[in-house]
Design a protein around this motif. Structure first.
Motif, PDB file in Angstrom:
ATOM      1  N   THR B  36      12.280  23.101  35.683  1.00 45.05           N
ATOM      2  CA  THR B  36      11.765  21.754  35.432  1.00 45.05           C
ATOM      3  C   THR B  36      11.131  21.148  36.677  1.00 45.05           C
ATOM      4  N   LEU B  37      11.759  21.372  37.818  1.00 42.49           N
ATOM      5  CA  LEU B  37      11.290  20.696  39.024  1.00 42.49           C
ATOM      6  C   LEU B  37      10.247  21.484  39.813  1.00 42.49           C
ATOM      7  N   PHE B  38      10.048  22.756  39.440  1.00 43.10           N
ATOM      8  CA  PHE B  38       9.102  23.571  40.195  1.00 43.10           C
ATOM      9  C   PHE B  38       7.710  22.931  40.294  1.00 43.10           C
ATOM     10  N   PRO B  39       7.169  22.412  39.187  1.00 44.91           N
ATOM     11  CA  PRO B  39       5.844  21.786  39.294  1.00 44.91           C
ATOM     12  C   PRO B  39       5.796  20.650  40.317  1.00 44.91           C
ATOM     13  N   PHE B  40       6.867  19.848  40.397  1.00 47.05           N
ATOM     14  CA  PHE B  40       6.880  18.759  41.384  1.00 47.05           C
ATOM     15  C   PHE B  40       6.859  19.315  42.802  1.00 47.05           C
ATOM     16  N   ALA B  41       7.710  20.329  43.011  1.00 48.17           N
ATOM     17  CA  ALA B  41       7.797  20.923  44.346  1.00 48.17           C
ATOM     18  C   ALA B  41       6.439  21.494  44.743  1.00 48.17           C
ATOM     19  N   TRP B  42       5.812  22.194  43.800  1.00 49.55           N
ATOM     20  CA  TRP B  42       4.517  22.809  44.071  1.00 49.55           C
ATOM     21  C   TRP B  42       3.469  21.756  44.439  1.00 49.55           C
ATOM     22  N   MET B  43       3.474  20.691  43.664  1.00 46.61           N
ATOM     23  CA  MET B  43       2.501  19.619  43.895  1.00 46.61           C
ATOM     24  C   MET B  43       2.669  19.028  45.294  1.00 46.61           C
ATOM     25  N   LEU B  44       3.910  18.706  45.626  1.00 48.87           N
ATOM     26  CA  LEU B  44       4.202  18.068  46.905  1.00 48.87           C
ATOM     27  C   LEU B  44       3.868  18.995  48.067  1.00 48.87           C
ATOM     28  N   LEU B  45       4.266  20.248  47.935  1.00 45.23           N
ATOM     29  CA  LEU B  45       4.048  21.194  49.037  1.00 45.23           C
ATOM     30  C   LEU B  45       2.559  21.503  49.210  1.00 45.23           C
ATOM     31  N   THR B  46       1.851  21.634  48.085  1.00 46.09           N
ATOM     32  CA  THR B  46       0.418  21.898  48.186  1.00 46.09           C
ATOM     33  C   THR B  46      -0.320  20.727  48.820  1.00 46.09           C
ATOM     34  N   SER B  47       0.150  19.517  48.508  1.00 54.21           N
ATOM     35  CA  SER B  47      -0.532  18.341  49.048  1.00 54.21           C
ATOM     36  C   SER B  47      -0.406  18.283  50.568  1.00 54.21           C
ATOM     37  N   LEU B  48       0.546  19.018  51.115  1.00 53.06           N
ATOM     38  CA  LEU B  48       0.746  19.013  52.569  1.00 53.06           C
ATOM     39  C   LEU B  48       0.023  20.168  53.257  1.00 53.06           C
ATOM     40  N   LYS B  49      -0.665  20.984  52.441  1.00 43.50           N
ATOM     41  CA  LYS B  49      -1.362  22.127  53.038  1.00 43.50           C
ATOM     42  C   LYS B  49      -2.763  21.716  53.474  1.00 43.50           C
ATOM     43  N   GLY B  50      -3.179  22.242  54.623  1.00 38.95           N
ATOM     44  CA  GLY B  50      -4.545  22.008  55.079  1.00 38.95           C
ATOM     45  C   GLY B  50      -5.520  22.861  54.280  1.00 38.95           C
ATOM     46  N   PHE B  51      -6.809  22.569  54.434  1.00 33.84           N
ATOM     47  CA  PHE B  51      -7.819  23.228  53.609  1.00 33.84           C
ATOM     48  C   PHE B  51      -7.770  24.750  53.709  1.00 33.84           C
ATOM     49  N   GLN B  52      -7.559  25.265  54.941  1.00 33.62           N
ATOM     50  CA  GLN B  52      -7.667  26.727  55.109  1.00 33.62           C
ATOM     51  C   GLN B  52      -6.499  27.486  54.494  1.00 33.62           C
ATOM     52  N   GLU B  53      -5.343  26.854  54.346  1.00 32.97           N
ATOM     53  CA  GLU B  53      -4.226  27.610  53.759  1.00 32.97           C
ATOM     54  C   GLU B  53      -3.954  27.232  52.298  1.00 32.97           C
ATOM     55  N   LEU B  54      -4.880  26.455  51.726  1.00 32.67           N
ATOM     56  CA  LEU B  54      -4.682  25.963  50.364  1.00 32.67           C
ATOM     57  C   LEU B  54      -4.445  27.081  49.363  1.00 32.67           C
ATOM     58  N   PHE B  55      -5.226  28.147  49.497  1.00 36.87           N
ATOM     59  CA  PHE B  55      -5.180  29.174  48.462  1.00 36.87           C
ATOM     60  C   PHE B  55      -4.343  30.391  48.823  1.00 36.87           C
ATOM     61  N   ASN B  56      -3.718  30.358  50.007  1.00 38.37           N
ATOM     62  CA  ASN B  56      -2.771  31.452  50.201  1.00 38.37           C
ATOM     63  C   ASN B  56      -1.509  31.084  49.435  1.00 38.37           C
ATOM     64  N   LEU B  57      -0.830  32.096  48.953  1.00 40.98           N
ATOM     65  CA  LEU B  57       0.171  31.824  47.923  1.00 40.98           C
ATOM     66  C   LEU B  57       1.569  31.541  48.459  1.00 40.98           C
ATOM     67  N   SER B  58       1.674  31.267  49.754  1.00 39.99           N
ATOM     68  CA  SER B  58       3.010  30.956  50.265  1.00 39.99           C
ATOM     69  C   SER B  58       3.469  29.620  49.694  1.00 39.99           C
ATOM     70  N   PHE B  59       4.769  29.544  49.457  1.00 38.40           N
ATOM     71  CA  PHE B  59       5.330  28.351  48.837  1.00 38.40           C
ATOM     72  C   PHE B  59       5.315  27.169  49.815  1.00 38.40           C
ATOM     73  N   LEU B  60       5.777  27.439  51.043  1.00 36.34           N
ATOM     74  CA  LEU B  60       5.833  26.372  52.048  1.00 36.34           C
ATOM     75  C   LEU B  60       4.550  26.336  52.870  1.00 36.34           C
ATOM     76  N   PRO B  61       4.070  25.143  53.192  1.00 30.66           N
ATOM     77  CA  PRO B  61       2.892  25.056  54.058  1.00 30.66           C
ATOM     78  C   PRO B  61       3.240  25.523  55.481  1.00 30.66           C
ATOM     79  N   GLN B  62       2.330  26.337  56.050  1.00 31.33           N
ATOM     80  CA  GLN B  62       2.588  26.804  57.406  1.00 31.33           C
ATOM     81  C   GLN B  62       2.436  25.672  58.425  1.00 31.33           C
ATOM     82  N   GLN B  63       1.349  24.934  58.271  1.00 31.08           N
ATOM     83  CA  GLN B  63       1.141  23.801  59.177  1.00 31.08           C
ATOM     84  C   GLN B  63       0.978  22.536  58.347  1.00 31.08           C
ATOM     85  N   PRO B  64       2.103  21.877  58.053  1.00 34.72           N
ATOM     86  CA  PRO B  64       2.030  20.693  57.192  1.00 34.72           C
ATOM     87  C   PRO B  64       1.126  19.621  57.798  1.00 34.72           C
TER      88      PRO B  64
END
Lengths: 311, 290
Positions: B36-64
């Motif tokens: 249930t909560l995965f979509p929220f986590a994904w949204m939040l974590l992706t929003s913290l990713k910079g442009f260059q790492e947007l499409f790499n598939l790691s769950f956590l942003p490398q450089q928030p």
């Protein structure tokens, strides 16, 4: 309440009952005046107007709106896009309503058996319900993206080939339905928790003494006594699925109803006709058909689902 | 613990299987919550990713980074849409609370000819699909040319929701359970009818008002179909409409979209966290009394 019975005797003798009643009527209509006007102007008149518009070739951009009788309705019977939308809407309802009821009941039953952290679990399941649909739809697009979506990454781990999901005519509807079920689940859970709580505990005790298994108790006590909650869920759920719009629009960048119209619903088709092509007469005919369908299904469901049990 | 807010279904539990069974149930519930909560986590974590790492598939942003957020706030009309939604949903909620209570109270506590008919007519409007009403509303609003100026545009967005039939039904249920003698006593003391409603009856149904208020606010905050149709000028868009159309105007900038979505979700989740009890009470009451 005890106050009620005490002061009922102390009530003063009725003075001129007739004039009091007249006074009440006057006040009531004074209070109701504005709201009744609202319902008349914002609900009833537009309904009549939609009925009337459906008999005209009504286009807001044109000067004249010629009367065409039942022609719009005749056209509907041969409109493949409409028939497709109708079929999709039925599919959404047939997939979504049972799925959200089954999942909701399963989680509610599980939550009923635990005591620690129950409030937290309930709150976490409920979160999607209060989330703006537009935001949820975007995340869904990303999650199920064929190229860079985490769901496909997960499937690769399980050695399942990547799926096209929202970009595939055969999978888009199911993926959209999954979003809606995900959103509605929390509401269903809370509803069922309340329904389950209303079942007297003595019934289960008696069943246990009689040696009934858990499954037997579920079938002969839980399900029948949950009937009012179930009817509410089925009826309101069906009505909302029949009017599906926001999720479908937002899951596709174009509002054309998914790949090859595979996620198109009746409500979206109405939107396209009325506000994309300004064919408001024809669109109104679709709304009238939708109205009749909702009315019929609701009446049928209420008639066949409602059971009376003497407790 | 037997209050309506914390329903405790009485399911028979065999004492012998208790431990293994309970562990399995917790496991099942936890898996469900993660999904249930995965979509929220994904949204939040992706929003913290910079442009260059947007499409790499790691769950956590490398450089928030908060770049996406600052861009949403400075380069889009996000704050304007947010304000519009707040205004529209706020006024609508106040109107619904006042009028639905007044109508519910009158239908519950007054005796007058036509009472049942009026109640049935109001209830019957619940069956009319919104799609059916939207076209005539649009024609009416266009004829009156409402949406070009400030009060007109906001009024056009709000007017369909100013009174809700569902709320009337809910409030009537609550006022019915109010002891009539309390109101009679105030009447004998010479209080005016509106005063009795406003100062005696209303404070007594505060829990009902809270849950009706929250549901109305959430419903209008998230409303999409009618605001999308009726608003033509970007400065009058509400948050859902603004963010939905934002995609087309900004190109598919996923970082911005995820940041905007997170910003749209966060206030709702805060409201939900604070008023959880009332929200759940509201569902319980609507489901059971319906």
């Amino acid at each position: 309440m005890s106050i009620t019975s005490k002061s009922a005797q102390a009530r003063p003798p009725r003075r001129a009952a007739g004039s009091m009643k007249r006074q009440q009527t006057r006040t009531a209509y004074l209070f109701l005046g504005l709201p009744l006007l609202f319902f008349l102007i914002v609900r009833f008149l537009p309904t009549l107007m939609a009925l009337r518009m459906s008999l005209f070739d009504w286009n807001i951009l044109k000067e004249v709106q010629p009367f065409v009788g039942l022609e719009n309705y005749a056209r509907l019977a041969q409109d493949d896009r409409f028939l497709g939308a109708l079929k999709n809407t039925a599919l959404y309802t047939v997939i979504g309503v049972p799925a959200q009821i089954a999942l909701g009941l399963a989680v509610a039953l599980m939550l009923g058996r635990v005591t620690v952290l129950r409030g937290l679990y309930r709150a976490l399941y409920f979160a999607p319900y209060v989330t703006p649909i537009v935001a949820a739809a975007w995340v869904w697009q990303w999650l199920f993206s064929p190229q860079f979506g985490p769901v496909n990454t997960f499937l690769t781990w399980l050695h399942i080939p990547p799926q096209a999901f929202l970009t595939s005519p055969s999978q888009a509807l199911g993926t959209t339905a999954a979003l809606i079920v995900w959103q509605n689940l929390g509401f269903q859970i809370v509803l069922f928790l309340a329904g389950l709580a209303a079942i007297p505990r003595t019934f289960y005790e008696a069943a246990e003494i009689d040696g009934a298994t858990g499954l037997q108790a579920f079938r002969s006590i839980t399900l029948p006594l949950l009937n009012p909650t179930m009817v509410f869920s089925v009826v309101t759920g069906t009505i909302s699925y029949l009017q599906l719009f926001t999720q479908v629009v937002n899951l596709n960048f174009t509002d054309q109803g998914g790949p090859l119209g595979s996620t198109m619903t009746v409500a979206l088709y109405i939107y396209q006709l009325a506000f994309g092509r300004f064919q408001m007469g024809y669109a109104s005919a679709v709304t009238v058909v939708l109205f009749v369908i909702i009315l019929l299904i609701t009446v049928i469901q209420l008639k066949f689902l409602t059971r009376r049990y003497d407790v | 613990m037997t209050s309506l807010t914390d329903p405790q279904p009485h399911v028979p539990t065999g004492p012998r299987r208790m431990n293994v069974g309970t562990a399995l149930i917790y496991a099942g519930l936890t898996v469900g919550v993660i999904v249930t909560l995965f979509p929220f986590a994904w949204m939040l974590l992706t929003s913290l990713k910079g442009f260059q790492e947007l499409f790499n598939l790691s769950f956590l942003p490398q450089q928030p980074t908060l770049d996406n957020y600052s861009q949403v706030l400075t380069q889009t009309k996000f704050l304007v849409w947010f304000g519009n939604s707040l205004l529209v949903a706020g006024i609508t909620t106040l109107s619904v609370l006042f009028f639905d209570s007044l109508v519910g109270y009158t239908l519950a506590k007054f005796d007058f000819p036509g009472k049942n008919l009026i109640f049935l007519l109001i209830l019957s409007t619940l069956m009319i699909p919104t799609e059916m009403l939207v076209i005539p509303w649009f024609v009416g609003v266009s004829d009156l040319q409402l949406t070009r100026s400030v009060p007109g545009a906001y009024f056009a967005i709000m007017f369909p929701g100013l009174i809700s039939a569902f709320g009337v039904f809910l409030m009537r249920q609550f006022f019915e359970s109010l002891p009539t003698d309390l109101l009679e006593a105030a009447r004998i003391d010479g209080m005016g009818e509106f005063g009795i409603f406003w100062r005696i009856a209303m404070p007594l149904v505060r829990p009902a008002l809270a849950s009706l208020g929250i549901f109305t606010f959430l419903g209008n905050w998230n409303a999409f179909l009618w605001p999308l149709i009726v608003i033509q000028q970007p400065q009058f868009r509400t948050l859902p409409v603004g963010t939905a159309l934002f995609n087309g105007e900004a190109g598919t900038q996923w970082g911005l979209i995820m940041a905007a979505s997170s910003l749209a979700v966060i206030p709702v989740l805060i409201v939900f966290a604070i008023f959880q009890k009332q929200i759940i009470d509201g569902i319980v009451l609507t489901g059971l009394k319906g």
